[in-house]
Design a protein around this motif. Sequence first.
Motif, short mmCIF file in Angstrom:
data_model
loop_
_atom_site.label_atom_id
_atom_site.label_comp_id
_atom_site.label_asym_id
_atom_site.label_seq_id
_atom_site.Cartn_x
_atom_site.Cartn_y
_atom_site.Cartn_z
N SER A 200 0.83 -1.21 0.00
CA SER A 200 0.00 0.00 0.00
C SER A 200 0.87 1.26 0.00
CB SER A 200 -0.94 -0.01 1.21
OG SER A 200 -0.22 0.12 2.42
N GLU A 201 2.00 1.21 0.73
CA GLU A 201 2.94 2.33 0.72
C GLU A 201 3.52 2.53 -0.67
OE1 GLU A 201 4.33 4.48 3.61
OE2 GLU A 201 2.19 4.02 3.70
N GLY A 202 3.85 1.43 -1.33
CA GLY A 202 4.40 1.52 -2.68
C GLY A 202 3.41 2.11 -3.67
N ARG A 203 2.16 1.66 -3.60
CA ARG A 203 1.15 2.20 -4.51
C ARG A 203 0.93 3.70 -4.26
NH1 ARG A 203 -1.20 -2.94 -3.37
NH2 ARG A 203 -2.43 -2.04 -1.67
N LEU A 204 0.89 4.08 -2.97
CA LEU A 204 0.71 5.49 -2.65
C LEU A 204 1.88 6.33 -3.16
CD1 LEU A 204 -0.71 7.83 -1.24
CD2 LEU A 204 0.43 7.14 0.89
N SER A 205 3.08 5.82 -2.98
CA SER A 205 4.26 6.55 -3.44
C SER A 205 4.25 6.73 -4.95
CB SER A 205 5.53 5.83 -2.99
OG SER A 205 6.67 6.59 -3.29
N ALA A 206 3.87 5.68 -5.67
CA ALA A 206 3.80 5.78 -7.14
C ALA A 206 2.76 6.80 -7.56
CB ALA A 206 3.48 4.41 -7.73
N GLU A 207 1.63 6.85 -6.84
CA GLU A 207 0.60 7.84 -7.15
C GLU A 207 1.11 9.26 -6.91
OE1 GLU A 207 -2.71 6.80 -4.75
OE2 GLU A 207 -3.15 4.93 -5.84
N LEU A 208 1.85 9.45 -5.81
CA LEU A 208 2.41 10.76 -5.53
C LEU A 208 3.42 11.18 -6.60
CD1 LEU A 208 2.95 10.47 -1.66
CD2 LEU A 208 1.25 11.87 -2.84
N ALA A 209 4.23 10.22 -7.05
CA ALA A 209 5.20 10.52 -8.11
C ALA A 209 4.48 10.95 -9.39
CB ALA A 209 6.09 9.32 -8.37
N LEU A 210 3.41 10.26 -9.72
CA LEU A 210 2.65 10.62 -10.93
C LEU A 210 2.05 12.02 -10.79
CD1 LEU A 210 0.86 7.25 -11.78
CD2 LEU A 210 2.76 8.32 -13.01
N SER A 211 1.61 12.37 -9.58
CA SER A 211 1.07 13.72 -9.38
C SER A 211 2.16 14.77 -9.53
CB SER A 211 0.40 13.82 -8.01
OG SER A 211 1.35 13.75 -6.96
N ASP A 212 3.40 14.42 -9.14
CA ASP A 212 4.53 15.34 -9.35
C ASP A 212 4.84 15.48 -10.83
OD1 ASP A 212 4.80 15.81 -6.66
OD2 ASP A 212 6.43 14.39 -6.37
N PHE A 213 4.78 14.38 -11.57
CA PHE A 213 5.03 14.44 -13.01
C PHE A 213 3.97 15.28 -13.72
CE2 PHE A 213 7.49 10.30 -12.61
CZ PHE A 213 8.71 10.88 -12.95
#
Length: 297
Positions: free
Chosen positions: A59-72
């Motif tokens: 769940s931490e990994g999925r959240l982190s990937a989502e945050l990275a996409l929002s930064d992109f």
Amino acid sequence: MTYLVGYGPRNDDRSAIELAVQFARSHPEPIVAVSVVPQGWGTPLAGGVDREYEEWAASEGRLSAELALSDFAHHPGISAEAVWVAGRSAPAALIEQAVARDARMIVVGSAEEAEPGRVRLTSKTDRLVHSSPLPVAIAPRSYRTTSPVTRVTVGFRDDDASWSLLNRVSEFSRIASARMRLVTFLVNPSRRPVTTDISHAQTQVIELWAVQAAAAQREAAAHLKTLGFSDDELEYGIAAAGDWGTAVSSVGWTEGDIMVVGSSSTHRLAQVFLGSSASKILRNAPVPVVVVPGSAV
């Protein structure tokens, strides 16, 4: 090839992504942000506890990937993706991903305690810098820019590693249409101004080293011209001071600058005056720093 970003779970600073985007603006290639989460124990004794732990990590990994996409999302038009992987060691997992994805370099941010605009390694990025077979680019804390890379400053020591580094960096500079600047740092180990209160023997050694450094830079400039650089695309100089902060700041920095250093040196004079020069330059640089390992140059 790709630019691989080491993106921490719940990261509150998108500097690494900003730096990777800057590289992609200068030389377009896809960016992939990789978040590394803890790996489960994988033993029968762990049982349900291990499964719960792995579910939490996922769940931490999925959240982190989502945050990275929002930064992109701040950078439309950039080819980018975000993934997460589980690993025992974040540096080892990033290196494995970088090799598998044919990364040009690994891009990371600075420690949370770093002052805005300064580069500081965490314990994990320190291990990464010392173990990566690929260049590692470190963004200053809170780094933001809309500029492509316009000038590449190379810490030049006139040893075999520096000459190999020069060839490698010149290739990127040409592709990115960036100017090149060669800087040799001369820091007096006594930490006093190099013109006062030092022994006659020290003065002679410093003067000899400065003459040799200037001659080596002229030779390097001539070599770069054979690679297609014009006089307008080259800058070079010697930064002499009584401390590293003054020496690094004295060369002058503008938006679009990056600093490139090699990770080791075998040159006897460089050992006397520079020692662990890469780490000292890194701690004092007000711009992104790219550390190129000896095995990569």
